[in-house]
Design an enzyme around this catalytic site. Structure first.
Site, short mmCIF file in Angstrom:
data_model
loop_
_atom_site.label_atom_id
_atom_site.label_comp_id
_atom_site.label_asym_id
_atom_site.label_seq_id
_atom_site.Cartn_x
_atom_site.Cartn_y
_atom_site.Cartn_z
N PRO A 12 -5.77 -1.88 -10.84
CA PRO A 12 -4.88 -2.77 -11.57
C PRO A 12 -4.08 -2.12 -12.70
CG PRO A 12 -7.11 -3.05 -12.36
CD PRO A 12 -7.19 -2.07 -11.22
N ASP A 35 3.80 3.90 -5.42
CA ASP A 35 4.55 2.73 -5.87
C ASP A 35 4.89 2.82 -7.35
OD1 ASP A 35 4.55 1.55 -3.40
OD2 ASP A 35 2.87 0.20 -3.81
N LYS A 57 8.90 -0.41 -5.89
CA LYS A 57 9.71 -1.63 -5.92
C LYS A 57 9.67 -2.20 -7.31
CE LYS A 57 8.79 -2.82 -1.09
NZ LYS A 57 8.30 -3.86 -0.17
N GLY A 90 -3.24 -1.84 -7.22
CA GLY A 90 -4.26 -2.82 -6.86
C GLY A 90 -5.02 -2.43 -5.61
N THR A 119 -8.49 -5.21 -7.37
CA THR A 119 -7.29 -6.04 -7.43
C THR A 119 -7.12 -6.67 -8.81
OG1 THR A 119 -6.07 -7.81 -6.35
CG2 THR A 119 -8.45 -8.10 -6.54
N MET A 172 2.72 -12.20 -8.45
CA MET A 172 4.16 -12.01 -8.25
C MET A 172 4.95 -13.30 -8.42
SD MET A 172 3.89 -9.43 -4.96
CE MET A 172 2.75 -10.53 -4.10
#
Length: 507
Positions: A12, A35, A57, A90, A119, A172
């Site tokens: 996390p 990422d 992203k 995560g 997570t 999200m």
């Protein structure tokens, strides 16, 4: 070479929550495809020669489509072979689209393995003392994505969610919180239920906003300011008031850049993180043994011709003993030689080899060592001294001893090679709320400032505090027009961390 792709969860945010298997793979991987939410502290665990491929992203910015990421993973595996790590924030199988990447690898005939990660839906609430399940309060937890491929709120079973006796965790969905609130309350969810927005959970910059569910309307707060974040709804949120445990850490909210070489940065980084800081490791120097070690080997073979062996850095200690052991010798070879060190850090490193120094000066500089050693040992005149050191080391110690009739040989055993960074990497690092820069050597200062000046980024240092170890490092910083804000009386990592805490908390 055949390839194997590991879909690895980086956790996390807190680097300490990385699994042992993930850390092991990062040190072995030939390529890392990572990422945006993978921190620099975790990337610094990667093998130095690994190819780093960014496919992150970010909301509101250009990002790779998932099909393109799948193609990059497959092409990298075929091109490089060996161990390929697809590093995801995560857990790869919790809204990480790891399933899609697994299917693509299977169809391409490429071997793969899944390495789960912690997570954020469980860990971030826990860092605020919120148990997502708790006996007699919450008997289930629902992890829910609040965003579809086109960015809209999914068509969820709101009636079922509104009548659950558990905790709801929305991923999200910062932009969708008012809509989530409206849909839950319209379907019968108690509007007085505690709810929380948690931003950047498990990191030094984590923050939480708790209130009743009904308060999270469109005009309540700037939800975008909490991204990346979670929206947690349930009675368990009330635990945050009395059981949050990260808030007491003295360096919470402080972003601190560590410029030590990668091999040496871990001890400082770990202590800063334990104090609650967000640490960015930006090694500006790479410590490498000189290519030709034959001269050091020769001096080791004749070490008992020297009266003193003096170390001015932990690097010199490590390299000297590496060469000593490479010749099938051990510390017994030093029985006829006194050992001097410049400071406590070098003393501690010497202890790793079962040795205590015969002398360490009160003041920890080369010149002070020369003066204090001659005072403590008046018979130094005519003695011989070997000083293994950096190729760019100061000669104050050597000159100071030679003035007093001591025969000195200062031998370059390692190099401080500068590490280059891209403009955008440095600019982003300094612009995104950087509070402290730390320097533990003059070479770190010189290499960092050289980069900053070459990119004309010096104005970004205006509001950044500087912490240094040692008066020589402080002088080098002043040569570049900057003064230090923190310098401990004794040049140790622990004392530097304590000084940063003292100044930050005004204690």
């Amino acid at each position: 070479m055949s390839a194997k792709v590991y879909l690895v969860g980086s956790g996390p945010g807190d680097p300490a929550l990385l699994t042992l298997k993930a850390k092991d793979l990062l040190g072995k991987a030939d390529a890392i495809i990572y990422d945006a939410l993978v921190s620099g502290a975790i990337r610094n665990l990667c093998k130095r020669t690994a190819e780093m491929i960014f496919v992150g992203k970010r909301a509101g910015a250009h990002s790779h489509k998932q099909e393109e990421i799948n193609r990059i993973i497959i092409e990298t595996a075929r091109r490089i072979g060996g161990i390929i790590v697809r590093l995801k924030g995560g857990d790869p199988f919790v809204f990480g689209r790891g399933g899609e990447e697994m299917i693509a690898l299977k169809e391409a005939g490429i071997a793969y393995e899944i390495v789960p990660g912690v997570t954020s839906g469980i860990a971030a609430p826990a860092y605020f003392g919120i148990p997502v399940t708790h006996r007699a309060v919450s008997r289930s937890v629902h992890l829910i994505t609040a965003s579809t491929k086109d960015g809209t709120l999914p068509d969820l079973d709101w009636d079922m969610l509104s009548h659950t006796d558990g905790t709801l965790v929305f991923y999200m969905g910062m932009h969708a919180i008012p809509e989530i609130t409206a849909m839950l309350t319209q379907h019968g969810f108690n509007p007085q239920t505690p709810a929380a927005v948690i931003s950047q959970g498990t990191t030094a910059n984590q923050k939480i906003l708790t209130d009743r569910l009904c308060c999270f309307t469109r005009d309540y707060i700037d939800y975008a300011a909490y991204s990346p974040g979670l929206f947690v709804v349930g009675e368990v949120v009330s635990f945050a008031k009395d059981y949050g445990w990260m808030e007491d850490k003295p360096l919470k909210g402080q972003k601190i850049v560590v410029t030590r070489s990668l091999d040496q940065s871990s001890s400082l980084s770990e202590k800063l993180e334990q104090a609650g800081a967000e640490v960015e490791v930006l090694p500006t120097i790479d410590i490498l043994p000189v290519a030709d070690q034959s001269e050091l080997d020769n001096e080791i073979r004749r070490i008992n011709e020297y009266d003193w062996l003096i170390f001015t850095s932990v690097n010199a200690v490590d390299i000297f003993f590496d060469r000593l052991f490479a010749q099938n010798l051990d510390v017994r070879s030093l029985s006829g030689c006194h050992i001097g060190v410049v400071g406590p850090a070098t003393t501690e490193r010497l202890k790793n080899f079962g040795l205590q120094p015969d002398f360490m000066p009160e003041k920890h500089t080369g010149l002070d060592l020369a003066n204090e050693l001659s005072m403590a040992y008046p018979e130094m005149k005519g003695r011989s001294v070997l000083i293994p050191a950096s190729a760019i080391a100061h000669t104050d110690l050597k000159k100071g001893l030679e003035k007093q009739g001591v025969h000195c040989k200062q031998l370059a055993v390692y190099e401080n090679r500068p590490i280059a960074y891209e403009y955008e990497e440095l600019r982003t690092l300094l612009e995104e709320n950087c509070h402290w820069l730390t320097f533990c050597s003059s070479s770190a200062v010189r290499n960092f400032m050289s980069l900053i000046e070459s990119y004309r980024l010096t104005p970004l240092l205006k509001n950044v505090r500087m912490g240094v170890i040692g008066s020589i490092t402080a002088k080098t910083l002043k040569d570049y027009g900057f003064d230090f804000d923190a310098m401990p009386d004794k040049p140790t990592i622990d004392n530097l961390v304590n000084e940063l805490i003292r100044i930050t908390t005004n204690k």
